[in-house]
Design a protein around this motif. Sequence first.
Motif, PDB file in Angstrom:
ATOM      1  N   TYR A   1      31.171  40.428  38.660  1.00  0.00           N
ATOM      2  CA  TYR A   1      32.448  39.711  38.650  1.00  0.00           C
ATOM      3  C   TYR A   1      32.903  39.426  37.220  1.00  0.00           C
ATOM      4  O   TYR A   1      34.061  39.656  36.860  1.00  0.00           O
ATOM      5  CB  TYR A   1      32.307  38.412  39.445  1.00  0.00           C
ATOM      6  CG  TYR A   1      33.496  37.495  39.307  1.00  0.00           C
ATOM      7  CD1 TYR A   1      34.649  37.703  40.048  1.00  0.00           C
ATOM      8  CD2 TYR A   1      33.452  36.420  38.414  1.00  0.00           C
ATOM      9  CE1 TYR A   1      35.736  36.866  39.913  1.00  0.00           C
ATOM     10  CE2 TYR A   1      34.542  35.582  38.270  1.00  0.00           C
ATOM     11  CZ  TYR A   1      35.681  35.804  39.021  1.00  0.00           C
ATOM     12  OH  TYR A   1      36.756  34.972  38.881  1.00  0.00           O
ATOM     13  N   TRP A   2      31.981  38.915  36.407  1.00  0.00           N
ATOM     14  CA  TRP A   2      32.342  38.563  35.032  1.00  0.00           C
ATOM     15  C   TRP A   2      32.670  39.798  34.196  1.00  0.00           C
ATOM     16  O   TRP A   2      33.598  39.781  33.380  1.00  0.00           O
ATOM     17  CB  TRP A   2      31.203  37.777  34.384  1.00  0.00           C
ATOM     18  CG  TRP A   2      31.250  36.325  34.738  1.00  0.00           C
ATOM     19  CD1 TRP A   2      30.456  35.664  35.618  1.00  0.00           C
ATOM     20  CD2 TRP A   2      32.177  35.363  34.226  1.00  0.00           C
ATOM     21  NE1 TRP A   2      30.805  34.347  35.709  1.00  0.00           N
ATOM     22  CE2 TRP A   2      31.872  34.127  34.853  1.00  0.00           C
ATOM     23  CE3 TRP A   2      33.223  35.405  33.322  1.00  0.00           C
ATOM     24  CZ2 TRP A   2      32.573  32.962  34.595  1.00  0.00           C
ATOM     25  CZ3 TRP A   2      33.926  34.242  33.050  1.00  0.00           C
ATOM     26  CH2 TRP A   2      33.607  33.041  33.683  1.00  0.00           C
TER      27      TRP A   2
ATOM     28  N   GLY B   1      36.770  42.882  31.507  1.00  0.00           N
ATOM     29  CA  GLY B   1      37.475  44.157  31.358  1.00  0.00           C
ATOM     30  C   GLY B   1      38.968  44.020  31.617  1.00  0.00           C
ATOM     31  O   GLY B   1      39.799  44.607  30.913  1.00  0.00           O
ATOM     32  N   THR B   2      39.315  43.223  32.624  1.00  0.00           N
ATOM     33  CA  THR B   2      40.732  43.000  32.933  1.00  0.00           C
ATOM     34  C   THR B   2      41.442  42.296  31.787  1.00  0.00           C
ATOM     35  O   THR B   2      42.567  42.659  31.406  1.00  0.00           O
ATOM     36  CB  THR B   2      40.866  42.163  34.215  1.00  0.00           C
ATOM     37  OG1 THR B   2      40.234  42.854  35.294  1.00  0.00           O
ATOM     38  CG2 THR B   2      42.329  41.927  34.553  1.00  0.00           C
ATOM     39  N   ILE B   3      40.771  41.277  31.237  1.00  0.00           N
ATOM     40  CA  ILE B   3      41.361  40.547  30.103  1.00  0.00           C
ATOM     41  C   ILE B   3      41.541  41.478  28.905  1.00  0.00           C
ATOM     42  O   ILE B   3      42.571  41.456  28.224  1.00  0.00           O
ATOM     43  CB  ILE B   3      40.484  39.341  29.733  1.00  0.00           C
ATOM     44  CG1 ILE B   3      40.502  38.310  30.871  1.00  0.00           C
ATOM     45  CG2 ILE B   3      40.964  38.702  28.432  1.00  0.00           C
ATOM     46  CD1 ILE B   3      39.527  37.174  30.678  1.00  0.00           C
ATOM     47  N   GLY B   4      40.530  42.311  28.661  1.00  0.00           N
ATOM     48  CA  GLY B   4      40.633  43.255  27.549  1.00  0.00           C
ATOM     49  C   GLY B   4      41.783  44.232  27.736  1.00  0.00           C
ATOM     50  O   GLY B   4      42.515  44.548  26.790  1.00  0.00           O
TER      51      GLY B   4
ATOM     52  N   LEU C   1      44.489  43.672  29.482  1.00  0.00           N
ATOM     53  CA  LEU C   1      45.730  42.921  29.305  1.00  0.00           C
ATOM     54  C   LEU C   1      46.055  42.728  27.827  1.00  0.00           C
ATOM     55  O   LEU C   1      47.203  42.919  27.395  1.00  0.00           O
ATOM     56  CB  LEU C   1      45.609  41.569  30.003  1.00  0.00           C
ATOM     57  CG  LEU C   1      46.825  40.637  29.896  1.00  0.00           C
ATOM     58  CD1 LEU C   1      48.048  41.289  30.518  1.00  0.00           C
ATOM     59  CD2 LEU C   1      46.532  39.300  30.567  1.00  0.00           C
ATOM     60  N   ILE C   2      45.042  42.361  27.051  1.00  0.00           N
ATOM     61  CA  ILE C   2      45.251  42.170  25.613  1.00  0.00           C
ATOM     62  C   ILE C   2      45.696  43.477  24.957  1.00  0.00           C
ATOM     63  O   ILE C   2      46.610  43.508  24.125  1.00  0.00           O
ATOM     64  CB  ILE C   2      43.971  41.632  24.951  1.00  0.00           C
ATOM     65  CG1 ILE C   2      43.681  40.206  25.448  1.00  0.00           C
ATOM     66  CG2 ILE C   2      44.101  41.648  23.428  1.00  0.00           C
ATOM     67  CD1 ILE C   2      42.357  39.655  24.968  1.00  0.00           C
ATOM     68  N   GLY C   3      45.049  44.571  25.347  1.00  0.00           N
ATOM     69  CA  GLY C   3      45.429  45.868  24.785  1.00  0.00           C
ATOM     70  C   GLY C   3      46.850  46.257  25.139  1.00  0.00           C
ATOM     71  O   GLY C   3      47.592  46.791  24.302  1.00  0.00           O
ATOM     72  N   THR C   4      47.247  45.972  26.375  1.00  0.00           N
ATOM     73  CA  THR C   4      48.612  46.293  26.806  1.00  0.00           C
ATOM     74  C   THR C   4      49.639  45.493  26.014  1.00  0.00           C
ATOM     75  O   THR C   4      50.667  46.022  25.580  1.00  0.00           O
ATOM     76  CB  THR C   4      48.773  45.998  28.307  1.00  0.00           C
ATOM     77  OG1 THR C   4      47.815  46.774  29.042  1.00  0.00           O
ATOM     78  CG2 THR C   4      50.175  46.347  28.779  1.00  0.00           C
TER      79      THR C   4
END
Length: 206
Positions: A36-37, A42-45, A47-50
Motif C-alpha cells: 500500500y505504501w 509511487g502515485t505521489i511521485g 503526481l509531482i512529476g506531472t
Amino acid sequence: MAWYIKWAIMVIAAAIGLGGYNGIPWCKMGIAEWAYWIGAIGTIGTLIGTIWLATSENRRRREHALSTARIVIAKMQFPMIQTALAALRISNTLEEYQARIPTEQGLIQRMPQKWKNLGDELSAQEYWSADELVALLALDRSKAQFIAEFQSQILFVSKQLTGISSSERTVPQIMSDVQRAIKILRGAATSLSKIGEHLSSDTAFS
C-alpha cells in the motif's frame, strides 16, 4: 519557478518524510501494508512529476510567446512611426484647409478630391495585423488593445474623408467632420508615438 518556492517544497517534503519515518511503525507492517505504501509513494511521485512537466511546458510556452512578441514589436516599430507621422501631417493639412474654407470663395466646391486624397493616404499606411496584435498580448495586453483602437480610429477618419461630398453635406457639417478628424488624428498620432517608445524600451522586455 522561483528559488524560494523550490526551497519551501523541499522543506515541506523533508518534514513530511521525517514525520512519516518517526510516526509510522515500519517494523510492524506486513506485506499488504508495504504494498500500500509503495503504491502511495509511487502515485505521489507520478503526481509531482506531472506537475513539474506541466509547469516546465508552461514556462517554455511563455518564453516562446515573449520571443515572438519581441520580434513582432521590432517589425511594428517603423509602420507605427510612419502612421503616427502621417496622421499628424494630415491633421495639420486639414487644419489649414479648415482655416481657409470660410475666407476663400468657392474653395469648398474644390475640396472633395482633396479630402479623398487625404483619406486614401491614410488608408494606404502599413498597418498591423490581428495576428501581430495577438502576439503582442504576451508583453502588454493594454497596449495591444490601444493600438487596435487607434488603428480603427484612423481608418474611420480615412473612410470619412473619402466620403465627404460638398453636394451632400452643408458647410457646417463638413467643418464639423474636419474638426473631429483633426482631433482623432492628433490624439492617435501622439498615443501611437508614446506606445511605440514604451514598447521599445528595456522595461517592456523585462
